[in-house]
Design an enzyme around this catalytic site. Structure first.
Site, PDB file in Angstrom:
ATOM      1  N   GLU A 236      19.742  -1.919 -18.322  1.00  0.00           N
ATOM      2  CA  GLU A 236      18.776  -2.694 -19.571  1.00  0.00           C
ATOM      3  C   GLU A 236      17.779  -1.932 -19.340  1.00  0.00           C
ATOM      4  O   GLU A 236      16.375  -3.194 -19.786  1.00  0.00           O
ATOM      5  CB  GLU A 236      19.125  -4.205 -19.164  1.00  0.00           C
ATOM      6  CG  GLU A 236      20.260  -4.593 -19.504  1.00  0.00           C
ATOM      7  CD  GLU A 236      20.825  -6.169 -18.669  1.00  0.00           C
ATOM      8  OE1 GLU A 236      21.687  -6.829 -19.677  1.00  0.00           O
ATOM      9  OE2 GLU A 236      19.919  -7.057 -18.163  1.00  0.00           O
ATOM     10  N   ILE A 237      17.160  -1.293 -19.131  1.00  0.00           N
ATOM     11  CA  ILE A 237      15.659  -0.794 -19.298  1.00  0.00           C
ATOM     12  C   ILE A 237      15.126  -0.389 -20.354  1.00  0.00           C
ATOM     13  O   ILE A 237      14.670  -0.895 -21.150  1.00  0.00           O
ATOM     14  CB  ILE A 237      15.843   0.288 -17.903  1.00  0.00           C
ATOM     15  CG1 ILE A 237      15.914   0.245 -16.498  1.00  0.00           C
ATOM     16  CG2 ILE A 237      13.675   0.501 -18.282  1.00  0.00           C
ATOM     17  CD1 ILE A 237      15.377  -0.755 -15.922  1.00  0.00           C
TER      18      ILE A 237
END
Length: 914
Positions: A462-463
């Site tokens: 989820e960067i």
């Protein structure tokens, strides 16, 4: 320990079978554990953690009991010394009283030459390993004025802050599904290796890359091309000039040798020797994921020899022949002509075939990895297979999985989407940090590359989808800066390292992404991400989705429409039996202090021990969901009521996941061409509320039974718009050829009596569904049906069809059953189904019969001290219908007496006071 003062090395990590002489496993030595926090030493172990050794010595109680994650914080906040190396955390190492080295990365393999120290050692050598307190170390780094500082409100702190400064399991510092023990200790084996002479080597790591000739990571391989084997061995020691390499492939089942040959083009670079060969003229049997074919495996033996043909190294690994490719290319004209919406693909292809990925996300199975055994993981992966799952996303940030876990996946056909250990945070990008990451990436890519179960390398969790949008929202003036840092770490650093060490695996910079626009390996930023460069009406990338407003949980219009769903879910409570493992009897009620504080959704955001405000929000979400859709438990006995509430949260969770999975699978035949469903999450790390389908200890929640059912190859699914009343029935298939059959539609009241004229619907509908596709078989509106009482009605859908499983010539009969009610379960006019349960000692099966009414959510349960699963559960049973159900025992500590404790209930029992 006594050693001869010849060339010696300390090696920390797992060690392959080689010809290295005098290899001493330090796990067999006597260790002690000491700390200023203790006034005495206790016996230690290797591998181990301080918590585990203190527990074994009787110094502490079970860390998982009650609120011991709070009570035992003095352990991670203290320094610990193991005396007498996978080395974890920041830790000085001493040998013979001399300083050897300090390490700062849990994920790397370390080796140290200690021959000179040993030569000058006049006493019995003593090895000492000091472990600093991880929470204290990261806080000290954060306070250093030279350390990076991020804008307020960006970094995700769950419990212990500043985790992003340390290359240590990020969930050790707390997460929204687990505790923050931040354990210290030598978590993997360590060895002392002696090399008796020059021109002798010891193998540290092996990279075996098997791919089609001409294959490039991000492009589809040409299946007509021959296989190429690139064998590379990392070593300590020294090689003689001009070494030779040879390989042999042997079928693990038949023992037949596929090929045995000398490798050409052998090169030595630093401490690696590499050879490449093309396997022309041989046709190996392919490895396939579960449900798509056989898991054919080969033992590959790589031998390194000197100029006099003496063997210098000999390594055997088990592998398989397959190509796996993540297709993120633009939608083609041919796809547009098929009705696929424009944009870009996002799906996996194995051996040239696109397929539907069905599975979940796996998290660390325990806060203390040294007690995770192969047998325990085998039980978990057997449950994955029984659950019809062919892919697991290995979430970061836990650890890079052990080789034995990849071995289990290889055997069972479970694809492992793997990730580098970065999650829900921004990370430093200074040179020292990047150098550390580079070594970590190279070691782990090379270590697991031979496993056919390896499906993907992703840069982190989820960067791109969470962290960068958070920066854009909260610090827009710095967005460009942090996009640049994201690209520096995940694209400019990691991508080339992956490509340099494997040609067989695709790399994606982030787990959830819109995909890429272009790849130019010669550019400073070799992959141009799409980010916001999207077109309305087009679909890109994969999706994750969480919505805790349960009023819309069954509204498919709120589910994301995309190419692949890699995360989605809702939390539930574990069962009473699992709670009883960790919670005292007086705390077994829904809102007890212990139960609430073990719920980390929503997380404390710091080391608070009074997180009642945040946790009450998560507990409230479960409560409201149950109240909206299911009978509200109100049993007189408080423990029975607690158990009923736990079960009710699981019913909601399972139904919601079923609704989403049906929607995503239907998408395979919709314009979005959706080809993947990986729900959050497979299993638990401890006994607490979470998104898991399998509880800590191995007990299946309702979710895992329901997902197993809805992950069958061909399913029938009702889609009801409860606002308009529209009801559509779909048949979905993930077979590679068309399938045909029929679906029986049967309307009954809840006493089991057929409704007149079948409520205005046909009794059966034929279907013919295309390959990897879906088809609508019936459509109506509830208002048009002749239902005497919608609260006293159920539509039972029974599918029967024929088709061929992938890579099978045998015609197979497929069946599936589903149901629909025109009102939510809480509004149904339930009747007592009169369930009866019996056990056949000869067949070792249970028989369940409904005597007097429709049994909804028929639930068989088993007592504590046994682990296993039923052939079927959480099903609909009609009056007069008998169902024979087996039970697979995975672990039994009752000497078979568990059979006497099996019970059966249904939704009706949720309405009773007793």
């Amino acid at each position: 320990m006594r050693f001869t003062a010849t060339a010696a090395a300390l090696v920390a990590s797992s060690i392959p079978a080689t010809l290295g002489q005098h290899v001493r496993d330090l796990s067999n030595e006597k260790w002690t554990l000491s700390s200023d926090a203790l006034n005495h030493t206790v016996p230690g172990n290797l591998p181990s953690h301080a918590h585990l050794d203190l527990l074994k010595a009787g110094v502490i109680d079970d860390p998982y009991h009650g609120l011991n994650d709070f009570n035992l914080r003095w352990i991670p906040e203290s320094n610990w010394t193991y005396t007498t190396d996978k080395i974890k955390d920041l830790m000085p190492i001493e040998f013979c009283g001399k300083y050897v080295a300090s390490t700062n990365n849990q994920y790397r393999q370390y080796s140290f030459d200690v021959s000179q120290i040993l030569e000058g050692c006049n006493e019995d050598p003593i090895l000492k390993i000091d472990f600093g307190s991880a929470p204290n170390i990261v806080n000290a780094i954060a306070e250093d004025r030279n350390s990076p500082v991020w804008p307020d409100g960006i970094q995700q702190t769950y419990e212990y802050p500043n985790r992003w400064f340390m290359r240590k399991e990020q969930s050790d510092f707390g997460w929204d599904w687990g505790p923050a023990f931040a354990p210290a200790g030598p978590w993997k084996p360590a060895y002392i290796v002696q090399l008796p002479k020059a021109q002798n080597i010891h193998v540290l790591n092996t990279d075996l890359d098997i791919y089609r000739k001409g294959q490039i990571n991000h492009l589809p391989p040409d299946q007509s091309q021959p296989w190429v084997v690139n064998a590379s061995i990392d070593f300590v020691g020294s090689l003689p000039p001009n070494p030779s390499m040879s390989i042999e492939f042997k079928d693990t089942k038949s023992g037949e040798i596929l090929t045995s040959k000398r490798i050409g083009n052998v090169t030595v670079s630093g401490n690696s020797v590499t050879g490449v060969t093309v396997l022309g003229g041989v046709t190996p049997k392919l490895w396939w994921p579960l449900g798509l074919g056989d898991q054919n495996l080969y033992n590959i033996t790589v031998t390194v020899t000197g100029h006099q043909n003496q063997t210098l190294a000999h390594v055997t690994k088990r592998t398989g022949f397959r190509t796996i490719f993540l297709n993120q290319r633009n939608i083609t004209d041919a796809q547009l002509a098929q009705g696929i919406a424009p944009g870009a693909n996002w799906h996996f292809e194995v051996n040239g075939h696109e397929f539907y990925a069905k599975g979940s996300n796996i998290i660390p199975p325990d806060a203390f990895w040294p007690r995770v055994t192969e047998a325990r993981m085998a039980r978990l992966f057997d449950a994955v297979v029984a659950g019809n799952q062919n892919m697991l996303r290995v979430w970061s940030s836990g650890i890079y999985l052990h080789d034995f876990i990849y071995d289990l996946a290889d055997e069972r056909g479970i694809l492992l989407w793997s990730e580098f250990e970065f999650s829900d945070a921004l990370y430093p990008v200074d040179d020292a940090f990047l150098d550390n990451i580079a070594a970590e990436v190279v070691y782990n890519v090379r270590r697991v590359n031979h496993h056919p179960s390896l499906a993907l390398w992703a840069g982190g969790n989820e960067i791109e989808s969470l962290m960068l949008p958070t920066v854009e929202r909260k610090a827009p003036e710095e967005y460009a800066k942090y996009v640049g840092e994201y690209e520096k770490l995940y694209i400019s650093l990691i991508l080339p390292l992956v490509y340099q060490n494997t040609r067989s695996i695709t790399y994606s910079p982030s787990s959830t992404t819109e995909g890429y626009l272009d790849v130019d390996l010669s550019a400073p930023v070799p992959m141009v991400e799409r980010y916001h460069n999207t077109t309305p009406g087009s679909y890109y990338g994969d999706t994750d989705f969480y919505n805790y407003d349960s009023s819309v949980s069954f509204n498919s219009h709120v589910y994301p429409v995309g190419r692949f769903a890699n995360e989605f879910g809702y939390h539930s409570m574990p069962s009473l039996q699992t709670w009883q493992q960790a919670v005292d009897p007086e705390d077994l009620h829904f809102n007890s202090t212990t139960v609430m504080l073990r719920n980390h959704h929503y997380p404390a955001g710091g080391t608070f021990t009074d997180n009642f405000h945040n946790t009450s929000l998560g507990m409230g979400e479960m409560t409201i969901a149950v109240q909206r859709y299911y009978p509200i438990p109100n049993k007189l006995d408080s423990v029975a009521n607690f158990s009923a509430w736990c079960h009710a949260t699981q019913l909601f969770q399972a139904d919601m996941y079923k609704s989403e999975i049906q929607f995503y699978r239907r998408g395979s035949g919709m314009p979005e061409r959706q080809l993947g469903s990986l729900y959050w999450q497979l299993e638990d790390i401890w006994q607490a509320p979470s998104w898991a389908g399998i509880e800590y200890g191995g007990r299946w929640k309702v979710l895992h039974y329901v997902s197993r059912d809805i992950y069958q190859p061909i399913i029938v699914s009702p889609f009801w718009n409860y606002t308009t009343g529209d009801l559509d029935l779909y048949v979905t298939s993930d077979l590679w050829e068309s399938a045909k059959g029929k679906v029986n539609l049967t309307w009954l009241d809840l006493s089991g009596t057929p409704l007149p004229h079948n409520a205005g619907t046909p009794g059966s509908v034929p279907f013919n569904v295309g390959a990897l596709n879906t088809t609508k078989i019936y459509s109506t509106n509830i208002k048009n049906l002749t239902l005497p009482n919608p609260k006293d009605a159920i539509l039972v859908l029974s599918l029967s069809g024929e088709g061929h499983l992938p890579n099978s010539d045998k015609k197979t009969t497929f069946t599936h059953q589903n149901h629909f009610t025109p009102v939510f379960p809480k509004d149904l006019a339930l009747v007592d189904p009169g369930l009866e349960l019996s056990y056949n000692t000869k067949s070792k099966t249970f028989t369940v019969e409904a005597k007097s009414g429709v049994s909804l959510y028929t639930w068989l349960d088993y007592p504590a001290d046994v682990v296993g699963y039923f052939d079927e559960n959480a099903f609909v049973l009609l009056p007069g219908q008998k169902k024979e159900i087996g039970f697979t025992v995975q672990e039994d500590n009752t000497d078979g007496k568990w059979v006497q404790g099996v019970t059966v209930q249904s939704l009706w029992n949720q309405t009773l006071e007793k």
